[in-house]
Motif scaffolding. Sequence first.
Motif, PDB file in Angstrom:
ATOM      1  N   HIS A  83      34.254  50.296 -53.161  1.00  0.00           N
ATOM      2  CA  HIS A  83      35.547  50.052 -53.150  1.00  0.00           C
ATOM      3  C   HIS A  83      36.641  50.805 -53.147  1.00  0.00           C
ATOM      4  CE1 HIS A  83      33.016  48.816 -57.152  1.00  0.00           C
ATOM      5  NE2 HIS A  83      33.056  47.540 -56.507  1.00  0.00           N
ATOM      6  N   LYS A  84      36.234  51.270 -51.125  1.00  0.00           N
ATOM      7  CA  LYS A  84      36.682  52.200 -50.598  1.00  0.00           C
ATOM      8  C   LYS A  84      37.480  51.540 -49.316  1.00  0.00           C
ATOM      9  CE  LYS A  84      35.324  56.605 -51.401  1.00  0.00           C
ATOM     10  NZ  LYS A  84      33.722  57.619 -51.023  1.00  0.00           N
ATOM     11  N   GLU A  85      38.711  52.117 -48.952  1.00  0.00           N
ATOM     12  CA  GLU A  85      39.239  51.689 -47.584  1.00  0.00           C
ATOM     13  C   GLU A  85      38.127  52.469 -46.886  1.00  0.00           C
ATOM     14  OE1 GLU A  85      40.715  50.208 -45.542  1.00  0.00           O
ATOM     15  OE2 GLU A  85      43.010  50.505 -46.647  1.00  0.00           O
ATOM     16  N   SER A  86      38.132  51.244 -45.563  1.00  0.00           N
ATOM     17  CA  SER A  86      37.070  52.027 -44.430  1.00  0.00           C
ATOM     18  C   SER A  86      36.871  52.764 -44.156  1.00  0.00           C
ATOM     19  CB  SER A  86      36.998  51.007 -42.736  1.00  0.00           C
ATOM     20  OG  SER A  86      36.492  51.862 -41.880  1.00  0.00           O
ATOM     21  N   PHE A  87      35.933  54.136 -43.841  1.00  0.00           N
ATOM     22  CA  PHE A  87      35.896  54.941 -42.968  1.00  0.00           C
ATOM     23  C   PHE A  87      36.669  55.217 -42.043  1.00  0.00           C
ATOM     24  CE2 PHE A  87      31.685  54.454 -42.862  1.00  0.00           C
ATOM     25  CZ  PHE A  87      30.913  54.511 -41.394  1.00  0.00           C
ATOM     26  N   LEU A  88      36.385  54.147 -41.611  1.00  0.00           N
ATOM     27  CA  LEU A  88      37.117  54.607 -40.183  1.00  0.00           C
ATOM     28  C   LEU A  88      37.847  54.343 -39.209  1.00  0.00           C
ATOM     29  CD1 LEU A  88      34.000  51.084 -38.595  1.00  0.00           C
ATOM     30  CD2 LEU A  88      34.190  53.841 -38.312  1.00  0.00           C
ATOM     31  N   TYR A  89      39.277  53.942 -40.471  1.00  0.00           N
ATOM     32  CA  TYR A  89      40.365  53.498 -40.894  1.00  0.00           C
ATOM     33  C   TYR A  89      40.791  55.120 -41.348  1.00  0.00           C
ATOM     34  CZ  TYR A  89      45.505  51.839 -41.952  1.00  0.00           C
ATOM     35  OH  TYR A  89      46.357  51.484 -41.800  1.00  0.00           O
ATOM     36  N   GLU A  90      39.902  55.756 -42.257  1.00  0.00           N
ATOM     37  CA  GLU A  90      40.711  56.718 -42.905  1.00  0.00           C
ATOM     38  C   GLU A  90      40.995  58.042 -41.751  1.00  0.00           C
ATOM     39  OE1 GLU A  90      39.910  56.951 -46.788  1.00  0.00           O
ATOM     40  OE2 GLU A  90      41.665  55.880 -47.087  1.00  0.00           O
ATOM     41  N   ARG A  91      39.620  57.410 -41.303  1.00  0.00           N
ATOM     42  CA  ARG A  91      38.791  58.654 -39.856  1.00  0.00           C
ATOM     43  C   ARG A  91      39.521  58.973 -39.235  1.00  0.00           C
ATOM     44  NH1 ARG A  91      37.198  63.292 -41.754  1.00  0.00           N
ATOM     45  NH2 ARG A  91      35.662  63.797 -44.160  1.00  0.00           N
ATOM     46  N   PHE A  92      40.811  57.667 -38.356  1.00  0.00           N
ATOM     47  CA  PHE A  92      40.189  57.118 -37.132  1.00  0.00           C
ATOM     48  C   PHE A  92      40.894  58.693 -36.031  1.00  0.00           C
ATOM     49  CE2 PHE A  92      43.031  55.082 -33.640  1.00  0.00           C
ATOM     50  CZ  PHE A  92      41.437  54.208 -33.695  1.00  0.00           C
ATOM     51  N   GLY A  93      42.388  59.120 -36.543  1.00  0.00           N
ATOM     52  CA  GLY A  93      42.246  60.384 -36.266  1.00  0.00           C
ATOM     53  C   GLY A  93      41.765  61.075 -35.994  1.00  0.00           C
TER      54      GLY A  93
ATOM     55  N   GLY B 282      47.088  47.235 -33.743  1.00  0.00           N
ATOM     56  CA  GLY B 282      48.248  47.967 -32.557  1.00  0.00           C
ATOM     57  C   GLY B 282      48.640  48.845 -33.377  1.00  0.00           C
ATOM     58  N   GLU B 283      48.502  49.014 -34.913  1.00  0.00           N
ATOM     59  CA  GLU B 283      49.087  50.205 -35.565  1.00  0.00           C
ATOM     60  C   GLU B 283      47.688  51.274 -34.758  1.00  0.00           C
ATOM     61  OE1 GLU B 283      48.347  50.296 -39.215  1.00  0.00           O
ATOM     62  OE2 GLU B 283      47.493  51.853 -39.732  1.00  0.00           O
ATOM     63  N   LEU B 284      46.244  50.880 -34.703  1.00  0.00           N
ATOM     64  CA  LEU B 284      45.520  52.033 -34.401  1.00  0.00           C
ATOM     65  C   LEU B 284      46.037  52.352 -32.201  1.00  0.00           C
ATOM     66  CD1 LEU B 284      42.753  51.076 -36.378  1.00  0.00           C
ATOM     67  CD2 LEU B 284      43.816  52.831 -36.761  1.00  0.00           C
ATOM     68  N   THR B 285      46.047  51.356 -32.259  1.00  0.00           N
ATOM     69  CA  THR B 285      46.399  51.427 -30.954  1.00  0.00           C
ATOM     70  C   THR B 285      47.233  52.244 -30.625  1.00  0.00           C
ATOM     71  OG1 THR B 285      46.455  49.186 -29.955  1.00  0.00           O
ATOM     72  CG2 THR B 285      47.108  50.267 -28.326  1.00  0.00           C
ATOM     73  N   LYS B 286      48.699  53.315 -31.278  1.00  0.00           N
ATOM     74  CA  LYS B 286      49.125  53.362 -31.046  1.00  0.00           C
ATOM     75  C   LYS B 286      49.315  55.493 -31.489  1.00  0.00           C
ATOM     76  CE  LYS B 286      52.466  50.400 -30.636  1.00  0.00           C
ATOM     77  NZ  LYS B 286      51.439  49.174 -31.121  1.00  0.00           N
ATOM     78  N   ILE B 287      47.652  55.527 -32.192  1.00  0.00           N
ATOM     79  CA  ILE B 287      47.980  56.143 -32.834  1.00  0.00           C
ATOM     80  C   ILE B 287      46.620  56.871 -31.862  1.00  0.00           C
ATOM     81  CG2 ILE B 287      45.928  58.167 -34.177  1.00  0.00           C
ATOM     82  CD1 ILE B 287      47.046  55.648 -36.494  1.00  0.00           C
ATOM     83  N   ALA B 288      45.993  55.861 -30.799  1.00  0.00           N
ATOM     84  CA  ALA B 288      44.858  56.543 -30.418  1.00  0.00           C
ATOM     85  C   ALA B 288      45.696  56.897 -28.556  1.00  0.00           C
ATOM     86  CB  ALA B 288      44.012  55.295 -29.638  1.00  0.00           C
ATOM     87  N   TRP B 289      46.588  56.061 -28.315  1.00  0.00           N
ATOM     88  CA  TRP B 289      47.846  56.505 -27.692  1.00  0.00           C
ATOM     89  C   TRP B 289      48.149  58.251 -27.431  1.00  0.00           C
ATOM     90  CZ3 TRP B 289      50.769  51.603 -25.952  1.00  0.00           C
ATOM     91  CH2 TRP B 289      49.845  50.838 -25.512  1.00  0.00           C
ATOM     92  N   ASP B 290      49.073  57.834 -28.615  1.00  0.00           N
ATOM     93  CA  ASP B 290      49.424  59.856 -29.021  1.00  0.00           C
ATOM     94  C   ASP B 290      48.580  60.460 -28.636  1.00  0.00           C
ATOM     95  OD1 ASP B 290      51.976  58.288 -29.560  1.00  0.00           O
ATOM     96  OD2 ASP B 290      51.684  58.200 -31.989  1.00  0.00           O
ATOM     97  N   LYS B 291      46.690  60.448 -29.379  1.00  0.00           N
ATOM     98  CA  LYS B 291      45.771  61.356 -28.923  1.00  0.00           C
ATOM     99  C   LYS B 291      45.313  61.229 -27.809  1.00  0.00           C
ATOM    100  CE  LYS B 291      44.983  62.420 -33.545  1.00  0.00           C
ATOM    101  NZ  LYS B 291      44.578  63.552 -34.290  1.00  0.00           N
ATOM    102  N   GLY B 292      46.038  60.455 -27.110  1.00  0.00           N
ATOM    103  CA  GLY B 292      45.159  60.132 -25.025  1.00  0.00           C
ATOM    104  C   GLY B 292      44.510  59.414 -24.922  1.00  0.00           C
TER     105      GLY B 292
END
Lengths: 628, 628
Positions: B349-359, B399-409
Amino acid sequence: MNRPDSIRHRLIQSPQVTTGPLIGSRKVHSAPEGNPHVQVPLREIALSNGETFKVYDPSGPYTDDNVKIDVKRGLDPVRSEWIAARGGVESYEGRAIKPEDNGGVGDKHLAEAFKVTRAPLRGLPGKPVTQLELARAGIVTDEMVYIAHRENIGRQHAADEAQARLDDGESFGAAVPDFVTPEFVRDEVARGRAIIPANINHPESEPMIIGRNFLTKINANIGNSAVTSSVEEEVEKMVWAIRWGADTVMDLSTGRNIHTTREWIIRNSPVPIGTVPIYQALEKVDGDPVKLDWEVYKDTLIEQCEQGVDYFTIHAGVRLGYIHLTADRITGIVSRGGSIMAKWCLSRHKESFLYERFGDICDIMRKYDVSFSLGDGLRPGSIADANDRAQFAELETLGELTKIAWDKGCQVMIEGPGHVPMHKIKVNVEKQLKECGEAPFYTLGPLVTDIAPAYDHITSAIGAGMIGWFGTAMLCYVTPKEHLGLPDRNDVKDGVMAYKIAAHAADLAKGHPAAQARDDAISTARFEFRWEDQFNLSLDPDTARQFHDATLPKEAHKLAHFCSMCGPKFCSMEITQQVRDYAAKLNDAGGIGNLTDAERQKGMDEMSEKFREMGSEVYVDQNDPPRR
Amino acid sequence: MNRPDSIRHRLIQSPQVTTGPLIGSRKVHSAPEGNPHVQVPLREIALSNGETFKVYDPSGPYTDDNVKIDVKRGLDPVRSEWIAARGGVESYEGRAIKPEDNGGVGDKHLAEAFKVTRAPLRGLPGKPVTQLELARAGIVTDEMVYIAHRENIGRQHAADEAQARLDDGESFGAAVPDFVTPEFVRDEVARGRAIIPANINHPESEPMIIGRNFLTKINANIGNSAVTSSVEEEVEKMVWAIRWGADTVMDLSTGRNIHTTREWIIRNSPVPIGTVPIYQALEKVDGDPVKLDWEVYKDTLIEQCEQGVDYFTIHAGVRLGYIHLTADRITGIVSRGGSIMAKWCLSRHKESFLYERFGDICDIMRKYDVSFSLGDGLRPGSIADANDRAQFAELETLGELTKIAWDKGCQVMIEGPGHVPMHKIKVNVEKQLKECGEAPFYTLGPLVTDIAPAYDHITSAIGAGMIGWFGTAMLCYVTPKEHLGLPDRNDVKDGVMAYKIAAHAADLAKGHPAAQARDDAISTARFEFRWEDQFNLSLDPDTARQFHDATLPKEAHKLAHFCSMCGPKFCSMEITQQVRDYAAKLNDAGGIGNLTDAERQKGMDEMSEKFREMGSEVYVDQNDPPRR
């Protein structure tokens, strides 16, 4: 369950024709209300959940366990009474068979003649005989009633979602109705937008229609007949092609025994048969195009009209003035008929006699209701030649000829390319519809690249799917042997399969109201792990089952909630079922529910248990880790 | 000429890897001006007319007769010096291999470890390490120089017609340049519109690029490793896939020896290797999704980063809130990774840890320049589920995660469907480009119908050709065994062939300046009856030759001006040559020329003579009438 099939497969190795239903299927018949004399064949697939699924079935009596097949007798002439009842035709003593009809073959190689003969019929002057003339006269023929019922398969089943389907698709101007009425069939034929290839001398044929507002059809080419092959072998090629779903068959036989071979094929064919008469005419002049003339061609047309050929490919659009347009092409003229006529025109420095005598050709074909398949003799044979002036000049002439044929009361479809890159496909359909007044389009592929000989059933299935979507009414198959050699029986099946895929994909994309029902049925079976149903609902149950059994042979696995791709612990579909159950509870609870671990674990435990019973062994057999 | 090949085919039956060039080809290397250290491999096809034709070649040293292959040693680390020269990385003592890395396999089943070990590299804080960071810093890496030269193959050859080609195609917004400069590669990578999957710990890889302004690429999946199979067999699967043209390979191995198997594959792979880390993480928790957590996943990421995996499929877009959207689907969730994460989310009953730990995931992957392949865990598994809310909701999150990954290089590509009818394909590309800022799209097919299990390489090649045309940068193959079982080596080749066709068809339709050169070369060879050239220029010379020889086996026929499809008298190509000669005279004469019959008859006489010499026998062999 595999037994009957394996038996059939042994038969296939012999010259006998393939008979018996596909696994899990049986032939049923259905009559439209008020027309008990119209018995439309369907293939009914029995599902393990007690339901049945009906599919369109062009395979004829060969897949009917209740019919005894005798190729020496031929099929029952189901349409004879209809044709007689309409009147307007006369029986007469047909043209006598001449030695040159069979290539002047000597007794040593002369094939056994088909024994059952029938005096040919022809239309009487001034009376409507073609389906087009009858439709224009407002008459709904038995063929039209038959076709309406046949095309309606699945529409009742899909009725609820029909409108949704239609809105969903993109038909590019086609207007596929929610339900097909006999009057709709009549009007489409009268309009010239669809044809019913049905020579009055081929009463054995089960009526079918070719038009973009109906199911997309496919054609399989056979022929290239053999001196040493028995007629049964030729008939078997046709039976094999329709078994897998060919809607029409073209007999491209040449050489010796061409007349006799064709007779055996037609008398035993439940689907329309097409030919390219110029091939036989060429045989009659020792294979030298220069010796061709109107008399020998006319004689050949009448010969084949009387036999019952349903449509003729006629390359009347290859005009003298267009030939030089092909001079700068990479692959010049790749159509046999086109190159034969080009050679004739050049050698005589004359306009094509097919073009100049087109009116006379119409008068002959009308009397027997033989449909035109106006050949694209200048179609491109390579990506570089696609959509060039030579191709489109001929297409414009085909448009001109279409109007003439219509005025003469003849049904017409138009042949199309060929080799065309994806971005140049759509304009072919648009120009054909415009130039030819929406007469049905009948294309060969097109192949979307030239670089894959041995895989051209695939290069062309890509183009066929797209051009079918855009509005092509019938797709002529290409086999893996294209460009390389003579297709064998496996090539024929590969070609038919690739084109059944393309035609169905086109119907789906056009928004055909009943097309998706089969996709939904097989996907539901897949999701519910009804393996046998997934196999039996597929285009090729034999191969689907064989591929599955290659990794999970045991009968027990036909019930397993996983397959060898993922194994039980990875099985996404099984997990999804738990998701679905869970979501259902969520909805009931109106929020995040509170399942116990026990509840959640139950499904997996059941799977793991089932797996422990048999899994390891299976995977060791398959060099696959038990852990999966 | 067939000898060397037949020898290789015997080798293929053994666990050894397949080596040696394709028939008629040899490996050559080319360096861009001023960069002698950048040796780009090409496959040069020798033609019978003395010309040569070069094609893009991902097959690596295995097809180079000058290289001795030793899978126990691995390939030469061609990129090591480049990586070292750039600096910004440090060598360190890597994570120790644990028993669970190989599924806790006992000694009895433990596979032989790869002996040659190298201390892993990782990027230093604050220094650019990924190709994206380097590109943004304005640096043109050696990889970019290599890729520019590699992508330019054939462009000089096609230069004259380049503009014509571009105008000719429809690229839907893609901008394929006439010539690819290293700066163009850099700018496309900096922009995020292309990625160069190149883990600094996989120096053996030959640089390649994935982006819609470059050649369309294809991926082949291997793996499902076996306890009893030798590592060489696993390596052979990879070698076999790239031999036929796979641009990247995904190792989807699970179960025992997963770490060791991957090590052997990476050390011997000249193409980027992709994985789905969640599969191994799941093995580490006994295959129970419920037991997964961030620590075991993080440990697995680092393990695989140090080994040199070039891209990870990460299903971080499967959010708790989206799962119920799949409840009404016909096939629910069909992605393995997606269903694993769905089960995790629901059970906890939790949000995906892959999403929450994406950074955190980005920070790890950046240090090794591992590219993201953001997985579409909610992709449709049936026509009915295509383009639904679940699929598009996930795409928006990607799409949201793409921007985060780009920001992280980090470099990013996006995975796409799946099962989609033709009319719903284009919007997938349009929405992906919009939501994900034009990050490269990487789709599985899509299959355009569900009804053809055992033929899904074809159902999906139709969708793949179209979606590639619309702008998908890489196409993940589907084999005939999809939905049914584990693909064998023949399935792998069938899948690669179908996708090489789709990718090339897409390049043609987009107007790639050099794509049509190969079509023109093979069609010209076909027209000129250069049979050997037609075979050798094709995607699969072995099968094309075999199909031809099945009907015309004699060497003499490799020179014949006809094939078994039409025979000499019907050969349209031969007649066309006469037409061309004739048209040439017409043009010279400026009107209808006046060839003598002798002139016209000459070509046919020559053919007929050649045919009499050998034809009859051939056709009797093939049950084909001598008359043809």
